[in-house]
Scaffold this active site. Sequence first.
Site, PDB file in Angstrom:
ATOM      1  N   HIS A  83      34.441  37.169  50.071  1.00  0.00           N
ATOM      2  CA  HIS A  83      33.938  38.008  48.791  1.00  0.00           C
ATOM      3  C   HIS A  83      32.516  37.620  48.645  1.00  0.00           C
ATOM      4  CE1 HIS A  83      33.417  39.188  44.689  1.00  0.00           C
ATOM      5  NE2 HIS A  83      34.278  39.787  44.816  1.00  0.00           N
ATOM      6  N   GLU A  88      31.923  46.082  49.029  1.00  0.00           N
ATOM      7  CA  GLU A  88      31.626  45.906  47.712  1.00  0.00           C
ATOM      8  C   GLU A  88      29.918  45.733  47.475  1.00  0.00           C
ATOM      9  OE1 GLU A  88      34.953  43.904  45.464  1.00  0.00           O
ATOM     10  OE2 GLU A  88      34.179  42.301  46.801  1.00  0.00           O
TER      11      GLU A  88
HETATM   12  P1  PGA Z   1      34.293  44.190  39.134  1.00  0.00           P
HETATM   13  O1  PGA Z   1      34.266  42.920  40.368  1.00  0.00           O
HETATM   14  O2  PGA Z   1      35.221  45.039  39.148  1.00  0.00           O
HETATM   15  O3  PGA Z   1      34.257  43.059  37.926  1.00  0.00           O
HETATM   16  O4  PGA Z   1      32.927  44.863  39.190  1.00  0.00           O
HETATM   17  C1  PGA Z   1      34.866  43.522  41.390  1.00  0.00           C
HETATM   18  C2  PGA Z   1      34.842  42.389  42.505  1.00  0.00           C
HETATM   19  O5  PGA Z   1      33.996  41.484  42.498  1.00  0.00           O
HETATM   20  O6  PGA Z   1      35.998  42.221  43.390  1.00  0.00           O
END
Ligand code: PGA
Length: 259
Positions: free
Chosen positions: A95, A167
């Site tokens: 992540h 992401e």
């Molecule tokens: P968020 O985070 O939905 O708060 O933007 C997503 C993530 O980091 O997986």
Amino acid sequence: MRKPFIVANWKMHKNVEQSVAFLHKVLDRLPNSDHVDIGIAPQSFATYPMIEITQHTNLQIISQNAATKYDGAYTGEISVKDLKDMGINYVMLGHSERRRFFHESNQIVNQKVLAAANIGVTPIVCTNEDEESIVVNNKRYYILRQLHNVLQGLSIEQLQKVILSFEPTSSIGEGHEMNLQLAERGCQLLRQQIRLFYGNDVANKIRILYGGSVNPDNIAQVMDQPDVDGVLIGRASLDPEKFVQMANYQNNYALALQN
Ligand code: PGA
């Protein structure tokens, strides 16, 4: 047809009591797993009580991280082998917050991915941006260099089971918004790269999730994108009502279309 996967990433929120209370509020309101997979990634200490409660349900409890090694003198680490023994089937790896705050390199993420895949725990491998760029709505975004490095050494069979996530840092967390075009474009690029390097079969089977500011108002739109097979949700997943709404996005969407 790839089965959608809705994943809540609780990050460093909710103690054991709060995590268990959350489950009791949502468990009997989640959809049938034939149509969608649903998972929650709580803090590590909450995985055990949550696994016990969800044993005979369709809800997957997911680990937010795991070590590169199965056991040994590695203070503070989490063994993916022991996660598996506990009944955990999925682990999130790489992540952007792990990379940013804990300096996880592509090489370390790759070792973790191999450790998980080799023992039969499915890695949810997160990618964000650190080199190649694309332009969406006249704005430049950086994405995708990590992909090949983090997947190195996996067999084709293992690759088909891996779950990827895209992401974009520009959309994650407080003060940011989801950009629908960027979400699809990023997931599409990941799939194209997979197609190029590993062939059609893997590209057609691999599930790709989008993460960054997903909420009950935008989940149906993002899930409607052709290359988005699921979502990783941070903030909005902490609220049980919102979580139930998002888990049922297919039904809610169908109802909204009828009205
Ligand atoms: P968020 O985070 O939905 O708060 O933007 C997503 C993530 O980091 O997986």
